[in-house]
Design an enzyme around this catalytic site. Structure first.
Site, PDB file in Angstrom:
ATOM      1  N   HIS A 147      -5.341  -5.267  -1.250  1.00 35.59           N
ATOM      2  CA  HIS A 147      -6.328  -5.074   0.042  1.00 35.59           C
ATOM      3  C   HIS A 147      -7.312  -6.093   0.045  1.00 35.59           C
ATOM      4  O   HIS A 147      -8.277  -5.722   0.949  1.00 35.59           O
ATOM      5  CB  HIS A 147      -6.913  -3.559  -0.340  1.00 35.59           C
ATOM      6  CG  HIS A 147      -5.729  -2.576   0.007  1.00 35.59           C
ATOM      7  ND1 HIS A 147      -4.873  -2.060  -0.673  1.00 35.59           N
ATOM      8  CD2 HIS A 147      -5.419  -1.789   1.098  1.00 35.59           C
ATOM      9  CE1 HIS A 147      -3.861  -1.167  -0.450  1.00 35.59           C
ATOM     10  NE2 HIS A 147      -4.312  -0.892   0.930  1.00 35.59           N
ATOM     11  N   GLU A 154      -2.333  -3.181  -7.817  1.00 40.52           N
ATOM     12  CA  GLU A 154      -3.533  -3.317  -6.910  1.00 40.52           C
ATOM     13  C   GLU A 154      -4.053  -1.890  -6.397  1.00 40.52           C
ATOM     14  O   GLU A 154      -3.059  -0.988  -6.369  1.00 40.52           O
ATOM     15  CB  GLU A 154      -3.148  -4.374  -5.583  1.00 40.52           C
ATOM     16  CG  GLU A 154      -2.320  -3.701  -4.466  1.00 40.52           C
ATOM     17  CD  GLU A 154      -2.804  -2.948  -3.760  1.00 40.52           C
ATOM     18  OE1 GLU A 154      -3.837  -2.913  -3.302  1.00 40.52           O
ATOM     19  OE2 GLU A 154      -2.002  -2.071  -3.163  1.00 40.52           O
ATOM     20  N   SER A 200       1.003  -1.162   0.035  1.00 42.88           N
ATOM     21  CA  SER A 200      -0.024   0.002  -0.024  1.00 42.88           C
ATOM     22  C   SER A 200       0.855   1.192   0.028  1.00 42.88           C
ATOM     23  O   SER A 200       1.666   1.340  -0.911  1.00 42.88           O
ATOM     24  CB  SER A 200      -1.220  -0.253   1.241  1.00 42.88           C
ATOM     25  OG  SER A 200      -2.107   0.940   1.184  1.00 42.88           O
TER      26      SER A 200
END
Length: 317
Positions: free
Chosen positions: A288, A214, A123
């Site tokens: 996630h 992602e 992330s």
């Protein structure tokens, strides 16, 4: 006269990875992004590491009080987490990021001392992982944060343990979108974070790379906007292969899709990548979603767009 824009660093295949972990090796907590809000989830993640025989290098109780606005401390404090403890004889073997959110890119405005050991996160931590690659350092792992590790399914936790302890990794299965096979250095990233690294010296060379993307909480038109940016600057065209992990909460929040007035997430991902002339996979268990399978960045991988498979060459070693 305006200063010249910084140029992306050439991709340096890491000359070597850090040594495989052994029971008794130490772990240091890295809170480089948003402030910690859930100590219980952190403790659950630490319990997983303890079950592998790893020892904590510092006190997790120091983190909840540390806050500067929405960040986990001032930039100097958060950058300090990447440095060894002053009383430690050797650097920690694993730097494990506590959570994502925002803030790690701010640390790249100042020189970061090369840190030994493995660096684990995803992330917002994409900034630190890709900075490692851009400077030729090994040991960057795109994988669970300490506050998400305990919630991973057993096979995903075991995959991370195997990677850290030097054992081979199984292939990951995805959905084949565009056929073909390619080998190249493996990259993985949060799309939003990586987009903001374009044009900076912290972006590794993408030539021939296999990139897994992602994201979370981005509407399809925003995903489309970012991928268009990658196309306009020629970044997508440099890749050897492309894979999509989970895009959690990235559907259109304004209403049902399919009535012709909006594009679905899948339509956006397919349309923006179908003409690249490279293999493309989707649905990889990375990101996630419910599973975030660990990936060793910079290592050579094979993406098979015919069989829908991502594999590490020689187990990633």
């Amino acid at each position: 006269m305006a200063a010249a824009a910084p140029q992306p660093a050439p991709f340096h295949q890491p000359s070597h990875q850090p040594p495989a972990l052994r029971p008794g090796d130490r772990v240091r907590l890295v809170a480089a992004s948003s402030a910690l809000a859930d100590l219980e989830r952190l403790q659950a993640g630490l319990a997983v590491l303890a079950s592998w025989g790893l020892a904590l290098d510092d006190d997790p109780a120091r983190l909840p009080p540390r806050r500067w606005g929405y960040l986990a401390g001032r930039d100097t404090e958060r950058a300090g987490d990447l440095l060894p403890s002053s009383d430690a004889e050797q650097p920690a073997a694993l730097l494990a990021c506590v959570r994502g959110g925002w803030g790690s890119a701010r640390l790249l405005e100042r020189p970061l001392e090369a840190a030994g050991g493995w660096l684990l996160g995803f992330s917002d931590v994409t900034s630190l992982l890709w900075h490692r690659l851009a400077t030729g350092q090994g040991g960057a792992i795109h994988g669970p944060l300490l506050t998400t590790l305990a919630a991973e399914p057993a096979w995903s936790r075991e995959r991370l343990r195997a990677l850290l302890f030097g054992e081979p990794l199984a292939d990951l299965e995805g959905e084949a979108w565009v056929g073909g096979q390619v080998e190249g250095p493996l990259l993985a990233a949060n799309l939003t974070v990586a987009t903001h690294l374009l044009g900076t010296p912290h972006l590794p060379d993408l030539d021939g790379a296999i990139l897994i993307l992602e994201d979370v909480g981005e509407a399809p038109y925003r995903i489309e906007r970012m991928l268009t940016h990658w196309r306009l600057c020629g970044a997508l065209q440099r890749l050897g292969g492309l894979g999509f992990g989970s895009f959690e909460g990235c559907g259109d929040p304004t209403g049902p899709e399919g009535d012709g007035s909006r594009f679905s997430l899948e339509q956006v991902l397919r349309e923006r990548t179908a003409d690249l002339g490279i293999p493309v996979l989707a649905g990889l268990p990375v990101g996630h979603g419910d599973v975030n399978a660990a990936l060793p960045l910079g290592m050579r991988a094979r993406l098979d767009g015919d069989r829908g498979r991502l594999s590490l060459i020689d187990g990633g070693r």
